[in-house]
Motif scaffolding. Structure first.
Motif, PDB file in Angstrom:
ATOM      1  N   LYS A 161      -8.863   3.240 -14.382  1.00 11.34           N
ATOM      2  CA  LYS A 161      -7.877   4.240 -14.786  1.00 11.34           C
ATOM      3  C   LYS A 161      -7.038   4.669 -13.584  1.00 11.34           C
ATOM      4  O   LYS A 161      -7.355   4.336 -12.454  1.00 11.34           O
ATOM      5  N   TYR A 162      -6.011   5.460 -13.865  1.00 10.15           N
ATOM      6  CA  TYR A 162      -5.151   6.027 -12.813  1.00 10.15           C
ATOM      7  C   TYR A 162      -4.561   4.960 -11.898  1.00 10.15           C
ATOM      8  O   TYR A 162      -4.344   5.209 -10.709  1.00 10.15           O
ATOM      9  N   GLN A 163      -4.256   3.789 -12.431  1.00 12.41           N
ATOM     10  CA  GLN A 163      -3.668   2.742 -11.598  1.00 12.41           C
ATOM     11  C   GLN A 163      -2.242   3.098 -11.211  1.00 12.41           C
ATOM     12  O   GLN A 163      -1.694   2.528 -10.269  1.00 12.41           O
ATOM     13  N   ASP A 164      -1.649   4.063 -11.941  1.00 14.69           N
ATOM     14  CA  ASP A 164      -0.279   4.457 -11.647  1.00 14.69           C
ATOM     15  C   ASP A 164      -0.192   5.444 -10.475  1.00 14.69           C
ATOM     16  O   ASP A 164       0.871   5.681  -9.920  1.00 14.69           O
ATOM     17  N   VAL A 165      -1.335   6.022 -10.101  1.00 18.18           N
ATOM     18  CA  VAL A 165      -1.332   6.972  -8.990  1.00 18.18           C
ATOM     19  C   VAL A 165      -1.334   6.176  -7.683  1.00 18.18           C
ATOM     20  O   VAL A 165      -2.121   5.248  -7.521  1.00 18.18           O
ATOM     21  N   PRO A 166      -0.436   6.518  -6.743  1.00 16.93           N
ATOM     22  CA  PRO A 166      -0.347   5.738  -5.491  1.00 16.93           C
ATOM     23  C   PRO A 166      -1.664   5.720  -4.735  1.00 16.93           C
ATOM     24  O   PRO A 166      -2.364   6.741  -4.631  1.00 16.93           O
ATOM     25  N   TYR A 167      -2.009   4.574  -4.213  1.00 17.72           N
ATOM     26  CA  TYR A 167      -3.271   4.388  -3.488  1.00 17.72           C
ATOM     27  C   TYR A 167      -3.378   5.338  -2.298  1.00 17.72           C
ATOM     28  O   TYR A 167      -4.443   5.877  -2.018  1.00 17.72           O
ATOM     29  N   GLU A 168      -2.247   5.545  -1.621  1.00 19.39           N
ATOM     30  CA  GLU A 168      -2.271   6.409  -0.428  1.00 19.39           C
ATOM     31  C   GLU A 168      -2.716   7.822  -0.795  1.00 19.39           C
ATOM     32  O   GLU A 168      -3.405   8.496  -0.029  1.00 19.39           O
ATOM     33  N   LYS A 169      -2.297   8.274  -1.959  1.00 17.81           N
ATOM     34  CA  LYS A 169      -2.671   9.615  -2.388  1.00 17.81           C
ATOM     35  C   LYS A 169      -4.182   9.689  -2.583  1.00 17.81           C
ATOM     36  O   LYS A 169      -4.843  10.623  -2.118  1.00 17.81           O
ATOM     37  N   LYS A 170      -4.723   8.673  -3.247  1.00 13.01           N
ATOM     38  CA  LYS A 170      -6.168   8.655  -3.486  1.00 13.01           C
ATOM     39  C   LYS A 170      -6.920   8.579  -2.161  1.00 13.01           C
ATOM     40  O   LYS A 170      -7.941   9.245  -1.959  1.00 13.01           O
ATOM     41  N   GLN A 171      -6.396   7.761  -1.282  1.00 18.81           N
ATOM     42  CA  GLN A 171      -7.062   7.555   0.006  1.00 18.81           C
ATOM     43  C   GLN A 171      -7.073   8.844   0.822  1.00 18.81           C
ATOM     44  O   GLN A 171      -8.061   9.167   1.483  1.00 18.81           O
ATOM     45  N   LYS A 172      -5.978   9.590   0.745  1.00 20.44           N
ATOM     46  CA  LYS A 172      -5.879  10.841   1.501  1.00 20.44           C
ATOM     47  C   LYS A 172      -6.967  11.807   1.030  1.00 20.44           C
ATOM     48  O   LYS A 172      -7.650  12.438   1.837  1.00 20.44           O
ATOM     49  N   LEU A 173      -7.146  11.886  -0.287  1.00 24.73           N
ATOM     50  CA  LEU A 173      -8.170  12.779  -0.822  1.00 24.73           C
ATOM     51  C   LEU A 173      -9.558  12.328  -0.374  1.00 24.73           C
ATOM     52  O   LEU A 173     -10.402  13.142  -0.007  1.00 24.73           O
TER      53      LEU A 173
END
Lengths: 239, 396, 353
Positions: free
Chosen positions: A8-20
């Motif tokens: 899921k959430y493939q539309d959310v940029p990877y960098e954003k996920k990585q930052k969290l």
């Protein structure tokens, strides 16, 4: 890219996920709550939430151990709020603490105002207001039948006799219906200073602006009464 | 080499003797090290104190008096008989205590439930309370199981992170309060544990016909596992002895059941806003099992959340035809009743959900008379809008 | 002819193999054991069958013991402990103590083969109730029953219908402080599972595990055999609690394959307890000033390339003294230590010529 085709959430940029994810890892507590996981399942066996929700502390430990950013983001938005924070999972033989991993993940979610966090805490924000503004929670006047219809007829009895029954409790500090016990003004002042000095008030703005505004007002007022300016208290947790 | 018997010895013949050093560090040593370096002040446990054994055989000091009662939100708010019983026990046994207004809750409602707090805030709240206790001249005694477990966690964080200590120090300086940490974090049930013989000596009711199931709070013995009371005589030192020891001292029977180790299902946030989880878990995993396997007269626990969850979950469950109906109370209320405390004026049992009358009858308490006595005081208070029930009224 | 003997401390498999090896090389040895019998743990703990051959442990050990007892070059001292040591190899003066008194002997080199002790389940982080429930037993208890040719439910004396093993008890655990894997418990548990299924064809047997450690030929000779021929149920997921419901013990774990919590009643639960450095090992390390490695076992130098030499010149170690070891390890290191201990003396004597 997630290793799973149905992620899921493939539309959310990877960098954003990585930052969290990085933020979770940089927490002071991280080193003592996450080691490695050999999937023994002890945490799930002991976990009450695992029996009720589609929730697994083992999955959390595995995902965080693997540093699987995509699945981390899924957990952060979906099942992180199912944990009942009982810490039965601290039986972990590797000394992981999935409950604490989840506490940190939730903090990151709150700090970034994730909509899933806001949704999970929607019904809870007035509790936050109470604990932060008065220093205690669970007031006697909360025992109303429309708030606790499932708790039984004793709630109705209490609410109908609240004033008298409350005065019929011997300890002097408990002669109040609005608070669990009577908290002194001096103490509330000190509490407000702590909220400001630790950036705790600002955390609330991320999840409920309305509550934040009321809280800020109440805090500002009391501080002013005692000759303090709310803006004089900088967040000491920021370097 | 001959083998005398091939069947393994019965468990009663197996004796556990703990050998070797504890696998954990001694937090007291670390505290004193920090004090020696001038980083913080350690408040010593005042005499008189009693030493108990914790999980790995180390000794913990439990003070008898001069205690600062760190109250619990949920107790004072919804189960006032719980806090009242704790104070009443102290008064009856002649131990001096302080009930402060200068106390905040541990604020775990803002941490475990919602994570709308952080390590710094939680540590500062803890240290502020400890500093206040020291300034007031008393030693902190924690009423809530979660506050106790949480403060143990805060202690770990403070001991291991100098950055956090610096932050707390800055905050305490702004508050103009000292950076104090108590030598031990003491839960009130540990105090009840060490005075249980004194309570038993003053016992006036006969509990020999009472069967109780014990529910130990997760936050008491699962957070910082070492720091909890264990006794070689009870469960061979394999399970925590807290509460069970008191039940046995009062001559009641502590019956075992298969979900002893399970959480009650409190969940924190869940008990307020997702109650179907708490209710289901408490009913299916705890109450029904206790009823099936032990059929107790009462269930005794030592934490606010546990009393709330186990007690309040039963009404709705009953409406669904589940096998429930066990009265729930704290060890403090149980002990107070044993010593002849008034069930309504002191133990405030009318705030509990499950019907207490059959239990009171079994204990030999005339609950109708007791309720009348309570109503008399209540109607006097009703007529006189500014009066309160005093401790003298409560014991009259 | 060489004069100085080798001191072999410990008469278990490693010590016996060492003593025999030393004798085969023509050297004298003094074989010391604190018990009143030779054979070490396999005899002390009444091991039934050796893993994986299923050969009788007592028979196998008797064979080894017989070979050293008839050998004139092996001076066997039972009921004897090593109390002190002075000097450096090859001129060591070691004080031996037994019930009758003490004696100081001169030895040229030492082989420490003091082995391991079994983990006490009372120290376990998980709640297994070994000291509360009759029907919770250890691998050692089970082994003893199987040696006597039976397997019963301790509380009733009846034949059990449902039995389980719990792996990794006391091993692989950061909270207890025993980080290592004890190497043999997976093999032993599977062997016992086969033995139980053989004895009681109507009894279901489960093994709750984290990883099944099936090295080399154990894979098919034990693991596949147990699954395919004997239908032993291997369930991936460790038990965290054992409680009692009425008369039956109940195990609580997660079946990780299915991803669901499970709670299963069992007639007998067998805890696969691991190895710990023995008291003897710790004592000898002190007496001979041998450094221990990080897990608490005696340290050998050279890693994988040198499994028997310690940091102290002339002192060698064999068997589970240096870490978890199976029977093959113990025999192999016993032999290797014998060779090196003799070589050390030979070298010293050649230098004095």
């Amino acid at each position: 890219m997630s290793i799973y085709k149905d992620a899921k959430y493939q539309d959310v940029p990877y960098e954003k996920k990585q930052k969290l994810f990085q933020e979770v890892k940089e927490d002071m507590r991280w080193e003592s709550v996450m080691y490695g996981c050999y999937e023994c399942g002890i945490c799930v066996a002991a976990c009450p939430s695992a029996r009720f929700y589609d929730f697994s502390p083992r999955v959390f430990a595995q995902v965080m151990g693997r540093e699987d950013i995509d699945t981390f983001y899924e957990l952060l938005n979906d099942s992180v709020w199912d944990c009942s924070q009982c810490f039965s999972c601290t039986r972990c033989p590797r000394q992981n603490n999935p409950g604490a991993i989840i506490t940190i993940m939730r903090e990151v979610a709150v700090n970034h105002g994730l909509s899933s966090a806001k949704k999970a805490l929607q019904a809870y924000s007035r509790i936050i207001y109470k604990i932060m503004s008065t220093g205690t929670q669970v007031a006697p006047d909360m025992l109303q039948p429309d708030f606790f219809p499932d708790w039984g007829p004793d709630v109705k009895d209490v609410s109908e006799n609240l004033d008298v029954w409350r005065r019929a409790v011997p300890p002097e500090t408990m002669h109040t219906t609005e608070l669990a016990w009577d908290v002194s003004e001096k103490t509330r002042l000190e509490l407000y200073m702590i909220w400001k000095l630790t950036g705790n008030l600002e955390m609330i703005e991320n999840i409920d602006e309305g509550i934040f505004m009321i809280l800020e007002e109440v805090m500002e007022e009391l501080l002013e009464e005692h000759g303090y300016d709310i803006d004089d208290f900088e967040n000491v947790l920021e370097d | 080499m001959s083998v005398t018997t091939t069947t393994p010895p019965k468990a009663s013949m197996r004796e556990f003797i703990r050998k070797g050093k504890p696998p954990t560090e001694d937090y007291r040593e670390l505290l004193f090290e920090l004090e020696a370096k001038g980083e913080l002040e350690v408040q010593r446990v005042p005499e008189p104190y009693v030493e108990v054994e914790t999980k790995y055989g180390r000794k913990k000091k439990i003070p008898l008096e001069q205690t600062w009662h760190h109250k619990s939100c949920g107790q004072c708010g919804h189960i006032p008989g719980y806090s009242t019983a704790i104070f009443w026990l102290n008064r009856k046994l002649g131990y001096e205590y302080h009930d402060p207004r200068d106390q905040t809750s541990c604020t775990a409602w803002n941490y475990y439930a919602s994570s709308t707090s952080n390590s710094g805030a939680q540590a500062a709240v803890a240290v502020r309370n400890f500093a206040q206790a020291k300034l007031d001249g008393f030693f902190p005694m924690i009423h809530c199981g979660t506050s106790y477990g949480h403060y143990k966690e805060v202690r770990e964080e403070i001991l291991h992170h100098s950055k956090l200590r610096d932050q707390v120090r800055k905050i305490m300086d702004r508050l103009k309060m000292p950076f104090v940490f108590p030598e031990e974090i003491v839960h009130y049930s540990e105090w009840v544990h060490v005075v249980r013989q004194e309570i038993a000596e003053k016992q006036v009711l006969d509990f020999s016909g009472i069967t109780a199931t014990v529910h130990p709070a997760c936050h008491y013995h699962k957070l910082v596992v070492e720091d909890a009371i264990y006794d070689r005589e009870l469960y061979d030192g394999q399970r925590t002895a807290i509460v069970t020891a008191l039940v046995e001292a009062l001559d009641a029977k502590a019956a075992d059941y298969s979900t002893w180790h399970d959480c009650c299902g409190f969940g924190f946030r869940h008990i307020l806003v997702s109650r179907d989880f708490s209710r289901s878990f408490a009913t299916v995993r705890k109450i029904e099992r206790m009823k099936e396997e032990a059929d107790p007269d009462v269930t005794i626990t030592h934490d606010t959340g546990c009393v709330t969850t186990l007690d309040k979950s039963q009404f709705a469950a009953q409406a669904h035809g589940r096998n429930v109906g066990i009265p729930v109370m704290s060890d403090a209320q149980f002990a107070a009743l044993a010593m002849g405390a008034h069930p309504y004026k002191v133990c405030q049992l009318h705030w509990h959900g499950v019907d207490m009358k059959p239990l009171m009858e079994k204990m030999g308490i005339d609950h109708e008379k007791a309720w009348q006595e309570f109503e008399e005081v209540a109607s006097r208070l009703k007529d006189n809008g500014t009066e309160f029930m005093t401790w003298e009224d409560a014991d009259a | 002819m060489p004069n100085l003997p080798v001191l072999v401390i410990g008469g278990g498999p490693a010590g016996l193999e060492a003593a025999k090896g030393i004798a085969d090389l023509g050297y004298n040895s003094i074989l010391v054991d604190k018990a009143d019998f030779l054979g070490g743990n396999p005899i002390f703990a009444d091991y039934a069958a050796i893993t994986p051959d299923m050969r009788s442990a007592e028979e196998a050990m008797d064979e080894m013991i017989a070979k050293v007892m008839v050998n004139p070059l092996v001076d066997i001292r039972l009921n004897t402990t090593v109390a002190a040591s002075e000097g450096d190899a090859p001129n060591l003066n070691v004080k031996l103590v037994n019930g009758k008194g003490e004696e100081t002997v001169g030895v040229g080199s030492v082989v420490v083969a003091t082995g391991f002790q079994h983990f006490d389940p009372g120290k376990e982080t998980q709640m297994y109730g070994y000291y509360e429930f009759d029907d919770v037993i250890t691998l050692v208890d089970a082994e003893r029953m199987l040696k006597g040719g039976n397997f019963i439910q301790p509380s009733t004396g009846e034949k059990p219908k449902q039995v389980c093993f719990i792996q990794c008890v006391g091993s692989r655990d950061r909270q207890i402080g025993n980080f290592w894997c004890s190497k043999v418990c997976c093999g032993i548990a599977t062997k016992e599972a086969i033995e139980i299924r053989h004895l009681l064809p109507d009894c279901r047997v489960f093994v709750f595990y984290i990883d099944m450690r099936m090295y080399g030929f154990w894979e098919d000779e034990l693991y596949w055999k147990a699954q395919e021929e004997y239908k032993v149920n291997f369930i991936r997921g460790i038990v965290t609690e054992i409680t009692k419901r009425g008369d039956t013990v109940v195990v609580k774990g997660e079946d990780t394959t299915m991803g669901r919590p499970m709670e299963v009643p069992m007639d007998v639960v067998i805890l696969s307890i691991g190895m710990e450095p023995s008291e003897g090992t710790k004592e000898m390390a002190k007496i001979f000033h041998i450094p221990l490695e990080s897990h608490g076992f005696i340290e050998t130098i050279g890693g994988a390339l040198n499994t028997v030499e310690t940091k102290v010149s002339g002192i060698f170690a064999a068997g589970a003294t240096t870490g978890p070891a199976d029977l093959e390890d113990s025999i192999s290191t016993g032999g290797s230590a014998a060779m090196k201990a003799c070589a050390f003396i030979r070298k010293a004597e050649l230098q004095t010529v």
